[in-house]
Design a protein around this motif. Structure first.
Motif, PDB file in Angstrom:
ATOM      1  N   GLY A   1      89.865  12.094 -24.566  1.00  0.00           N
ATOM      2  CA  GLY A   1      89.151  11.141 -23.698  1.00  0.00           C
ATOM      3  C   GLY A   1      89.816   9.805 -24.052  1.00  0.00           C
ATOM      4  N   PRO A   2      89.191   8.853 -23.116  1.00  0.00           N
ATOM      5  CA  PRO A   2      89.770   7.555 -23.055  1.00  0.00           C
ATOM      6  C   PRO A   2      89.594   7.116 -24.323  1.00  0.00           C
ATOM      7  CG  PRO A   2      87.709   7.680 -21.521  1.00  0.00           C
ATOM      8  CD  PRO A   2      87.991   8.910 -22.290  1.00  0.00           C
ATOM      9  N   GLY A   3      88.667   7.297 -25.303  1.00  0.00           N
ATOM     10  CA  GLY A   3      88.402   6.408 -26.492  1.00  0.00           C
ATOM     11  C   GLY A   3      89.602   6.616 -27.473  1.00  0.00           C
ATOM     12  N   LEU A   4      90.536   7.459 -27.331  1.00  0.00           N
ATOM     13  CA  LEU A   4      91.836   7.581 -28.120  1.00  0.00           C
ATOM     14  C   LEU A   4      92.668   6.277 -27.755  1.00  0.00           C
ATOM     15  CD1 LEU A   4      93.026  11.202 -27.846  1.00  0.00           C
ATOM     16  CD2 LEU A   4      91.483  10.053 -29.538  1.00  0.00           C
ATOM     17  N   LEU A   5      92.477   5.594 -26.670  1.00  0.00           N
ATOM     18  CA  LEU A   5      93.320   4.483 -26.445  1.00  0.00           C
ATOM     19  C   LEU A   5      92.964   3.383 -27.536  1.00  0.00           C
ATOM     20  CD1 LEU A   5      93.034   4.156 -22.620  1.00  0.00           C
ATOM     21  CD2 LEU A   5      94.965   4.689 -23.813  1.00  0.00           C
ATOM     22  N   ARG A   6      91.667   3.235 -28.178  1.00  0.00           N
ATOM     23  CA  ARG A   6      91.247   2.329 -29.174  1.00  0.00           C
ATOM     24  C   ARG A   6      92.033   2.841 -30.287  1.00  0.00           C
ATOM     25  NH1 ARG A   6      84.866   1.413 -28.308  1.00  0.00           N
ATOM     26  NH2 ARG A   6      85.419  -0.637 -29.590  1.00  0.00           N
ATOM     27  N   LEU A   7      92.537   3.676 -30.613  1.00  0.00           N
ATOM     28  CA  LEU A   7      93.286   3.926 -32.045  1.00  0.00           C
ATOM     29  C   LEU A   7      94.342   3.222 -32.293  1.00  0.00           C
ATOM     30  CD1 LEU A   7      93.069   7.953 -32.075  1.00  0.00           C
ATOM     31  CD2 LEU A   7      91.388   6.314 -32.881  1.00  0.00           C
ATOM     32  N   SER A   8      94.945   2.495 -31.398  1.00  0.00           N
ATOM     33  CA  SER A   8      96.004   1.469 -31.443  1.00  0.00           C
ATOM     34  C   SER A   8      95.411   0.168 -32.277  1.00  0.00           C
ATOM     35  CB  SER A   8      96.601   1.309 -30.303  1.00  0.00           C
ATOM     36  OG  SER A   8      97.561   0.411 -30.350  1.00  0.00           O
ATOM     37  N   SER A   9      96.358  -0.266 -33.056  1.00  0.00           N
ATOM     38  CA  SER A   9      95.901  -1.501 -33.564  1.00  0.00           C
ATOM     39  C   SER A   9      95.907  -2.887 -32.610  1.00  0.00           C
ATOM     40  CB  SER A   9      96.961  -2.211 -34.515  1.00  0.00           C
ATOM     41  OG  SER A   9      98.313  -2.268 -34.051  1.00  0.00           O
ATOM     42  N   ALA A  10      96.472  -2.651 -31.340  1.00  0.00           N
ATOM     43  CA  ALA A  10      96.498  -3.590 -30.352  1.00  0.00           C
ATOM     44  C   ALA A  10      95.369  -3.473 -29.386  1.00  0.00           C
ATOM     45  CB  ALA A  10      97.701  -3.825 -29.524  1.00  0.00           C
TER      46      ALA A  10
ATOM     47  N   ALA B   1      99.626   8.068 -32.838  1.00  0.00           N
ATOM     48  CA  ALA B   1     100.123   9.205 -33.896  1.00  0.00           C
ATOM     49  C   ALA B   1      99.569  10.573 -33.533  1.00  0.00           C
ATOM     50  CB  ALA B   1      99.959   8.668 -35.325  1.00  0.00           C
ATOM     51  N   LEU B   2      98.208  10.320 -33.054  1.00  0.00           N
ATOM     52  CA  LEU B   2      97.695  11.706 -32.812  1.00  0.00           C
ATOM     53  C   LEU B   2      98.278  12.368 -31.529  1.00  0.00           C
ATOM     54  CD1 LEU B   2      95.242  13.589 -33.214  1.00  0.00           C
ATOM     55  CD2 LEU B   2      93.981  12.401 -31.617  1.00  0.00           C
ATOM     56  N   HIS B   3      98.363  11.437 -30.577  1.00  0.00           N
ATOM     57  CA  HIS B   3      99.071  12.067 -29.281  1.00  0.00           C
ATOM     58  C   HIS B   3     100.584  12.587 -29.683  1.00  0.00           C
ATOM     59  CE1 HIS B   3      96.378   9.183 -27.198  1.00  0.00           C
ATOM     60  NE2 HIS B   3      96.243  10.072 -26.264  1.00  0.00           N
ATOM     61  N   THR B   4     101.437  11.769 -30.255  1.00  0.00           N
ATOM     62  CA  THR B   4     102.625  12.253 -31.023  1.00  0.00           C
ATOM     63  C   THR B   4     102.652  13.532 -31.545  1.00  0.00           C
ATOM     64  OG1 THR B   4     103.492  10.139 -30.850  1.00  0.00           O
ATOM     65  CG2 THR B   4     104.566  11.554 -32.281  1.00  0.00           C
ATOM     66  N   TRP B   5     101.605  13.700 -32.467  1.00  0.00           N
ATOM     67  CA  TRP B   5     101.591  14.953 -33.056  1.00  0.00           C
ATOM     68  C   TRP B   5     100.971  16.099 -32.372  1.00  0.00           C
ATOM     69  CZ3 TRP B   5      96.790  17.577 -34.894  1.00  0.00           C
ATOM     70  CH2 TRP B   5      96.818  18.850 -35.859  1.00  0.00           C
ATOM     71  N   LEU B   6     100.287  15.873 -31.456  1.00  0.00           N
ATOM     72  CA  LEU B   6      99.815  16.990 -30.556  1.00  0.00           C
ATOM     73  C   LEU B   6     101.034  17.418 -29.717  1.00  0.00           C
ATOM     74  CD1 LEU B   6      96.299  15.805 -29.402  1.00  0.00           C
ATOM     75  CD2 LEU B   6      96.689  17.770 -30.988  1.00  0.00           C
TER      76      LEU B   6
ATOM     77  N   ILE C   1      81.068  16.514 -35.157  1.00  0.00           N
ATOM     78  CA  ILE C   1      81.620  16.003 -36.505  1.00  0.00           C
ATOM     79  C   ILE C   1      81.245  14.493 -36.452  1.00  0.00           C
ATOM     80  CG2 ILE C   1      83.491  15.618 -37.705  1.00  0.00           C
ATOM     81  CD1 ILE C   1      84.776  18.218 -36.382  1.00  0.00           C
ATOM     82  N   ASP C   2      80.421  14.116 -37.253  1.00  0.00           N
ATOM     83  CA  ASP C   2      80.078  12.567 -37.429  1.00  0.00           C
ATOM     84  C   ASP C   2      80.753  11.709 -38.071  1.00  0.00           C
ATOM     85  OD1 ASP C   2      78.358  10.326 -37.061  1.00  0.00           O
ATOM     86  OD2 ASP C   2      77.106  11.085 -38.723  1.00  0.00           O
ATOM     87  N   MET C   3      81.862  11.258 -37.478  1.00  0.00           N
ATOM     88  CA  MET C   3      82.850  10.380 -38.280  1.00  0.00           C
ATOM     89  C   MET C   3      83.599   9.439 -37.026  1.00  0.00           C
ATOM     90  SD  MET C   3      86.444  11.852 -39.868  1.00  0.00           S
ATOM     91  CE  MET C   3      85.361  12.902 -41.339  1.00  0.00           C
ATOM     92  N   PRO C   4      84.016   8.274 -37.542  1.00  0.00           N
ATOM     93  CA  PRO C   4      84.844   7.493 -36.529  1.00  0.00           C
ATOM     94  C   PRO C   4      86.176   8.237 -36.155  1.00  0.00           C
ATOM     95  CG  PRO C   4      84.084   6.097 -38.425  1.00  0.00           C
ATOM     96  CD  PRO C   4      83.944   7.470 -38.778  1.00  0.00           C
ATOM     97  N   THR C   5      86.258   8.055 -34.933  1.00  0.00           N
ATOM     98  CA  THR C   5      87.267   8.651 -34.076  1.00  0.00           C
ATOM     99  C   THR C   5      88.745   8.370 -35.174  1.00  0.00           C
ATOM    100  OG1 THR C   5      86.370   8.735 -31.950  1.00  0.00           O
ATOM    101  CG2 THR C   5      88.807   9.136 -31.911  1.00  0.00           C
ATOM    102  N   GLY C   6      89.055   7.052 -35.382  1.00  0.00           N
ATOM    103  CA  GLY C   6      90.062   6.961 -35.954  1.00  0.00           C
ATOM    104  C   GLY C   6      90.339   7.325 -37.289  1.00  0.00           C
ATOM    105  N   GLU C   7      89.282   7.765 -38.099  1.00  0.00           N
ATOM    106  CA  GLU C   7      89.374   8.346 -39.210  1.00  0.00           C
ATOM    107  C   GLU C   7      89.781   9.767 -39.144  1.00  0.00           C
ATOM    108  OE1 GLU C   7      86.511   9.536 -43.035  1.00  0.00           O
ATOM    109  OE2 GLU C   7      85.825   7.999 -41.936  1.00  0.00           O
ATOM    110  N   ALA C   8      89.143  10.361 -38.156  1.00  0.00           N
ATOM    111  CA  ALA C   8      89.195  11.965 -37.833  1.00  0.00           C
ATOM    112  C   ALA C   8      90.700  11.930 -37.320  1.00  0.00           C
ATOM    113  CB  ALA C   8      88.301  12.316 -36.752  1.00  0.00           C
ATOM    114  N   ALA C   9      91.127  11.197 -36.398  1.00  0.00           N
ATOM    115  CA  ALA C   9      92.678  11.340 -36.202  1.00  0.00           C
ATOM    116  C   ALA C   9      93.467  11.214 -37.091  1.00  0.00           C
ATOM    117  CB  ALA C   9      92.913  10.426 -34.965  1.00  0.00           C
ATOM    118  N   ALA C  10      93.423  10.021 -38.151  1.00  0.00           N
ATOM    119  CA  ALA C  10      94.234  10.011 -39.379  1.00  0.00           C
ATOM    120  C   ALA C  10      94.302  11.418 -40.248  1.00  0.00           C
ATOM    121  CB  ALA C  10      93.571   8.992 -40.175  1.00  0.00           C
TER     122      ALA C  10
END
Length: 291
Positions: free
Chosen positions: A39-48, A109-114, A278-287
């Motif tokens: 979903g679009p929430g992954l766009l917020r994983l970037s530092s920018a 990094a998650l997109h790249t890994w997938l 899974i109750d966890m911030p998306t960024g932490e789960a992706a990492a």
């Protein structure tokens, strides 16, 4: 407590149990045992700060800057898009959506890994094309993207179109190793957007009998579960699509979300769909998945 069952029968895992569950999901993804639903929430994983909208409300705001919709619908993306389509023409809506999503979003990094995994299906529920870009970067030639297309631009019983990673339109065939399914369309390669209320009228009429969903997606989901990342289900349209796409999938189903931020409708939807939270911030789960 690491796992709880709410009064609505929603299973929530957190803390150590959440970490262990993510390890198992990482193994399942690598073994092509579960389908990632992005979903679009992954766009917020970037530092920018994202250069493109990452919520339906943000798309509505961007459209309002081009043509101000009535206040009663101003925050609803689908209704604002319908207002523009009726007042300005479909071509104007498509042009503006293409402008709004024109800036390329760098794959995380998650997109790249997938993109490196032997996944049979990846579902991307947003318009940005980031997952496609990650697949392009791998140089793979065994990927086909199937996009939902607006019926307003088509003649006949056409619900989807397929493209290779060069952007060339191809047959829908089931020979591709990986199918990237973008049910709402995407800015690339052809600016297909299901976004207005009218875009969804016929789709929602047919989706209960699964007609708009590609056969290859229906075939490949039957032996797999789904894993929702970066998704919210706080609008009925989003819930309908997710429910129908996961229909007849074998399970299990999981979603990474902040339990405290869920609406009552989201809780009911997750519980009714047998989706473990899974109750966890998306960024932490992706990492954790990538690391």
């Amino acid at each position: 407590m690491n796992s709880i069952l709410t009064s609505e029968q929603l299973l929530i895992v957190r803390n150590r149990n959440a970490g262990r569950r993510l390890e198992l999901l990482k193994e399942a993804l690598a073994a092509d045992g579960i389908i990632p639903y992005l979903g679009p929430g992954l766009l917020r994983l970037s530092s920018a700060e994202p250069t493109i909208p990452h919520t339906p409300e943000a798309v509505a705001a961007a459209l309002n800057r081009r043509a101000l919709a009535p206040s009663r619908i101003r925050t609803n993306m689908w209704s604002v898009a319908q207002f523009i389509e009726q007042r300005r023409h479909r071509r104007t809506l498509q042009t503006w959506m293409a402008e709004i999503f024109a800036a390329p979003a760098a794959p995380t990094a998650l997109h790249t890994w997938l993109a490196t995994l032997p996944l049979s299906v990846i579902i991307d529920s947003w318009y940005d094309g980031t997952m496609r870009a990650a697949l392009v970067e791998t140089g793979r030639t065994d990927v086909v993207e199937i996009q939902g297309v607006p019926r307003a631009n088509e003649i006949g019983d056409i619900w989807t179109k397929a493209y290779d990673l060069s952007g060339r339109e191809v047959e829908l065939g089931s020979t591709a190793k990986t199918v990237l399914y973008t049910p709402h369309g995407s800015v690339r390669p052809a600016a297909n957007f299901l976004v207005s209320d009218s875009d969804y009228v016929e789709v929602l009429t047919e989706i209960d009998i699964q007609t708009p969903i590609p056969e290859v997606v229906k075939d490949r989901r039957t032996s797999r579960g789904l894993f929702f990342l970066g998704c919210r289900f706080n609008d009925q349209m989003l819930r309908i699509y997710a429910r129908q796409i996961m229909k007849r999938s074998s399970g299990p189903r999981f979603a990474v979300l902040d339990a405290a931020a869920l609406t009552n409708n989201e809780r009911r939807f997750l519980a009714a769909s047998a989706i473990t939270l899974i109750d966890m911030p998306t960024g932490e789960a992706a990492a954790r998945l990538v690391g």
